[in-house]
Design a protein around this motif. Structure first.
Motif, PDB file in Angstrom:
ATOM      1  N   GLU A   1       0.847  -1.180   0.000  1.00 24.83           N
ATOM      2  CA  GLU A   1       0.000   0.000   0.000  1.00 24.83           C
ATOM      3  C   GLU A   1       0.886   1.234   0.000  1.00 24.83           C
ATOM      4  O   GLU A   1       1.859   1.328   0.739  1.00 24.83           O
ATOM      5  N   GLY A   2       0.571   2.169  -0.856  1.00 22.84           N
ATOM      6  CA  GLY A   2       1.370   3.384  -0.957  1.00 22.84           C
ATOM      7  C   GLY A   2       2.463   3.246  -1.991  1.00 22.84           C
ATOM      8  O   GLY A   2       2.552   2.263  -2.714  1.00 22.84           O
ATOM      9  N   GLN A   3       3.289   4.247  -2.073  1.00 21.97           N
ATOM     10  CA  GLN A   3       4.357   4.266  -3.059  1.00 21.97           C
ATOM     11  C   GLN A   3       5.552   3.451  -2.579  1.00 21.97           C
ATOM     12  O   GLN A   3       5.673   3.129  -1.402  1.00 21.97           O
ATOM     13  N   ILE A   4       6.454   3.169  -3.501  1.00 22.65           N
ATOM     14  CA  ILE A   4       7.665   2.408  -3.179  1.00 22.65           C
ATOM     15  C   ILE A   4       8.433   3.118  -2.074  1.00 22.65           C
ATOM     16  O   ILE A   4       8.539   4.340  -2.050  1.00 22.65           O
ATOM     17  N   ASP A   5       8.963   2.344  -1.141  1.00 23.81           N
ATOM     18  CA  ASP A   5       9.761   2.850  -0.011  1.00 23.81           C
ATOM     19  C   ASP A   5       8.973   3.794   0.893  1.00 23.81           C
ATOM     20  O   ASP A   5       9.541   4.664   1.545  1.00 23.81           O
ATOM     21  N   SER A   6       7.658   3.616   0.958  1.00 21.64           N
ATOM     22  CA  SER A   6       6.862   4.468   1.839  1.00 21.64           C
ATOM     23  C   SER A   6       6.781   3.897   3.252  1.00 21.64           C
ATOM     24  O   SER A   6       6.159   4.496   4.123  1.00 21.64           O
ATOM     25  N   GLY A   7       7.397   2.737   3.462  1.00 19.09           N
ATOM     26  CA  GLY A   7       7.371   2.143   4.791  1.00 19.09           C
ATOM     27  C   GLY A   7       6.171   1.253   5.035  1.00 19.09           C
ATOM     28  O   GLY A   7       6.045   0.651   6.089  1.00 19.09           O
ATOM     29  N   SER A   8       5.285   1.152   4.059  1.00 15.04           N
ATOM     30  CA  SER A   8       4.114   0.303   4.212  1.00 15.04           C
ATOM     31  C   SER A   8       4.509  -1.164   4.097  1.00 15.04           C
ATOM     32  O   SER A   8       5.480  -1.512   3.438  1.00 15.04           O
ATOM     33  N   GLN A   9       3.719  -1.993   4.722  1.00 17.51           N
ATOM     34  CA  GLN A   9       3.997  -3.429   4.709  1.00 17.51           C
ATOM     35  C   GLN A   9       3.607  -4.035   3.371  1.00 17.51           C
ATOM     36  O   GLN A   9       2.588  -3.689   2.787  1.00 17.51           O
ATOM     37  N   LYS A  10       4.427  -4.980   2.904  1.00 19.52           N
ATOM     38  CA  LYS A  10       4.126  -5.692   1.677  1.00 19.52           C
ATOM     39  C   LYS A  10       3.324  -6.936   2.002  1.00 19.52           C
ATOM     40  O   LYS A  10       3.561  -7.580   3.013  1.00 19.52           O
ATOM     41  N   SER A  11       2.384  -7.251   1.139  1.00 20.23           N
ATOM     42  CA  SER A  11       1.610  -8.476   1.257  1.00 20.23           C
ATOM     43  C   SER A  11       1.963  -9.379   0.089  1.00 20.23           C
ATOM     44  O   SER A  11       2.272  -8.905  -1.002  1.00 20.23           O
ATOM     45  N   SER A  12       1.908 -10.672   0.315  1.00 18.78           N
ATOM     46  CA  SER A  12       2.178 -11.629  -0.746  1.00 18.78           C
ATOM     47  C   SER A  12       0.897 -11.851  -1.539  1.00 18.78           C
ATOM     48  O   SER A  12      -0.010 -12.532  -1.086  1.00 18.78           O
ATOM     49  N   VAL A  13       0.804 -11.238  -2.690  1.00 21.50           N
ATOM     50  CA  VAL A  13      -0.363 -11.352  -3.560  1.00 21.50           C
ATOM     51  C   VAL A  13       0.146 -11.566  -4.977  1.00 21.50           C
ATOM     52  O   VAL A  13       0.869 -10.732  -5.507  1.00 21.50           O
ATOM     53  N   GLU A  14      -0.229 -12.681  -5.575  1.00 18.82           N
ATOM     54  CA  GLU A  14       0.189 -12.958  -6.949  1.00 18.82           C
ATOM     55  C   GLU A  14      -0.727 -12.226  -7.919  1.00 18.82           C
ATOM     56  O   GLU A  14      -1.944 -12.325  -7.842  1.00 18.82           O
ATOM     57  N   THR A  15      -0.112 -11.477  -8.823  1.00 19.56           N
ATOM     58  CA  THR A  15      -0.850 -10.691  -9.806  1.00 19.56           C
ATOM     59  C   THR A  15      -0.265 -10.960 -11.179  1.00 19.56           C
ATOM     60  O   THR A  15       0.951 -10.978 -11.348  1.00 19.56           O
ATOM     61  N   ARG A  16      -1.126 -11.167 -12.159  1.00 18.14           N
ATOM     62  CA  ARG A  16      -0.685 -11.364 -13.539  1.00 18.14           C
ATOM     63  C   ARG A  16      -1.181 -10.186 -14.360  1.00 18.14           C
ATOM     64  O   ARG A  16      -2.354  -9.814 -14.287  1.00 18.14           O
ATOM     65  N   LEU A  17      -0.280  -9.593 -15.132  1.00 19.29           N
ATOM     66  CA  LEU A  17      -0.625  -8.449 -15.971  1.00 19.29           C
ATOM     67  C   LEU A  17      -0.234  -8.764 -17.407  1.00 19.29           C
ATOM     68  O   LEU A  17       0.928  -9.058 -17.679  1.00 19.29           O
ATOM     69  N   ASP A  18      -1.204  -8.727 -18.292  1.00 18.40           N
ATOM     70  CA  ASP A  18      -0.963  -8.894 -19.722  1.00 18.40           C
ATOM     71  C   ASP A  18      -1.040  -7.511 -20.341  1.00 18.40           C
ATOM     72  O   ASP A  18      -2.115  -6.915 -20.408  1.00 18.40           O
ATOM     73  N   VAL A  19       0.104  -7.010 -20.772  1.00 15.51           N
ATOM     74  CA  VAL A  19       0.194  -5.644 -21.285  1.00 15.51           C
ATOM     75  C   VAL A  19       0.290  -5.680 -22.799  1.00 15.51           C
ATOM     76  O   VAL A  19       1.184  -6.311 -23.362  1.00 15.51           O
ATOM     77  N   MET A  20      -0.671  -5.035 -23.458  1.00 12.27           N
ATOM     78  CA  MET A  20      -0.649  -4.868 -24.890  1.00 12.27           C
ATOM     79  C   MET A  20      -0.460  -3.371 -25.170  1.00 12.27           C
ATOM     80  O   MET A  20      -0.410  -2.587 -24.251  1.00 12.27           O
ATOM     81  N   ASP A  21      -0.383  -2.997 -26.425  1.00 15.52           N
ATOM     82  CA  ASP A  21      -0.201  -1.579 -26.755  1.00 15.52           C
ATOM     83  C   ASP A  21      -1.367  -0.729 -26.278  1.00 15.52           C
ATOM     84  O   ASP A  21      -1.185   0.312 -25.675  1.00 15.52           O
ATOM     85  N   LYS A  22      -2.582  -1.161 -26.546  1.00 11.17           N
ATOM     86  CA  LYS A  22      -3.757  -0.339 -26.261  1.00 11.17           C
ATOM     87  C   LYS A  22      -4.682  -0.943 -25.210  1.00 11.17           C
ATOM     88  O   LYS A  22      -5.800  -0.469 -25.031  1.00 11.17           O
ATOM     89  N   SER A  23      -4.227  -1.977 -24.496  1.00 12.31           N
ATOM     90  CA  SER A  23      -5.050  -2.565 -23.440  1.00 12.31           C
ATOM     91  C   SER A  23      -4.179  -3.328 -22.450  1.00 12.31           C
ATOM     92  O   SER A  23      -3.009  -3.588 -22.701  1.00 12.31           O
ATOM     93  N   MET A  24      -4.791  -3.661 -21.317  1.00 13.47           N
ATOM     94  CA  MET A  24      -4.107  -4.420 -20.278  1.00 13.47           C
ATOM     95  C   MET A  24      -5.151  -5.298 -19.596  1.00 13.47           C
ATOM     96  O   MET A  24      -6.294  -4.882 -19.409  1.00 13.47           O
ATOM     97  N   LYS A  25      -4.753  -6.509 -19.243  1.00 11.20           N
ATOM     98  CA  LYS A  25      -5.619  -7.397 -18.480  1.00 11.20           C
ATOM     99  C   LYS A  25      -4.916  -7.680 -17.155  1.00 11.20           C
ATOM    100  O   LYS A  25      -3.760  -8.081 -17.140  1.00 11.20           O
ATOM    101  N   VAL A  26      -5.613  -7.433 -16.056  1.00 12.23           N
ATOM    102  CA  VAL A  26      -5.047  -7.622 -14.714  1.00 12.23           C
ATOM    103  C   VAL A  26      -5.825  -8.730 -14.019  1.00 12.23           C
ATOM    104  O   VAL A  26      -7.052  -8.669 -13.945  1.00 12.23           O
ATOM    105  N   SER A  27      -5.117  -9.743 -13.523  1.00 14.65           N
ATOM    106  CA  SER A  27      -5.736 -10.844 -12.777  1.00 14.65           C
ATOM    107  C   SER A  27      -5.127 -10.884 -11.385  1.00 14.65           C
ATOM    108  O   SER A  27      -3.907 -10.984 -11.236  1.00 14.65           O
ATOM    109  N   MET A  28      -5.998 -10.782 -10.361  1.00 14.33           N
ATOM    110  CA  MET A  28      -5.531 -10.759  -8.977  1.00 14.33           C
ATOM    111  C   MET A  28      -6.638 -11.311  -8.084  1.00 14.33           C
ATOM    112  O   MET A  28      -7.791 -10.895  -8.183  1.00 14.33           O
TER     113      MET A  28
END
Length: 116
Positions: free
Chosen positions: A28-55
């Motif tokens: 949660e928050g920006q990188i190095d903000s001191g917030s705790q990281k959670s283990s959550v697997e996320t898949r992102l399919d990035v195309m030129d004009k679209s993206m598919k996010v699975s979480m």
């Protein structure tokens, strides 16, 4: 002969610029903000004009909304989820901004991402 080539191109389109990433953590928050990281697997399919996010068993389809410097921005049609893909030449960074039904939004950084 030209018609045959044109027909072949219509049925077998040229390869698109799709890249798939798998991210292992979310913070949660920006990188190095001191917030705790959670283990959550996320898949992102990035195309030129679209993206598919699975979480977490859910999938969202996002459309391209703009680009600025090394960042490409994508969002769902209703703006409920926005993702910024930052390609800094080394490890890719994804920043997700979901908006709840009450209009409150949060900021999450996806990390430990690798191209698959």
């Amino acid at each position: 002969m030209k018609r045959l080539i044109l027909a072949a191109l219509l049925f077998f389109p040229l390869a698109s610029n799709a890249t798939t990433f798998n991210c292992k953590a979310i913070q949660e928050g920006q990188i190095d903000s001191g917030s705790q990281k959670s283990s959550v697997e996320t898949r992102l399919d990035v195309m030129d004009k679209s993206m598919k996010v699975s979480m977490g068993g859910k999938t969202w389809r996002l459309g391209f909304i703009g680009e600025k410097s090394i960042a490409k921005m994508y969002a769902t049609p209703d703006g409920g989820i926005a993702v910024t893909y930052i390609d800094n030449g080394s490890d890719p960074v994804f920043v997700m901004r979901p908006t709840n039904n009450d209009g409150q939004s949060a900021l999450y950084t996806l990390s430990l991402c690798s191209e698959i």
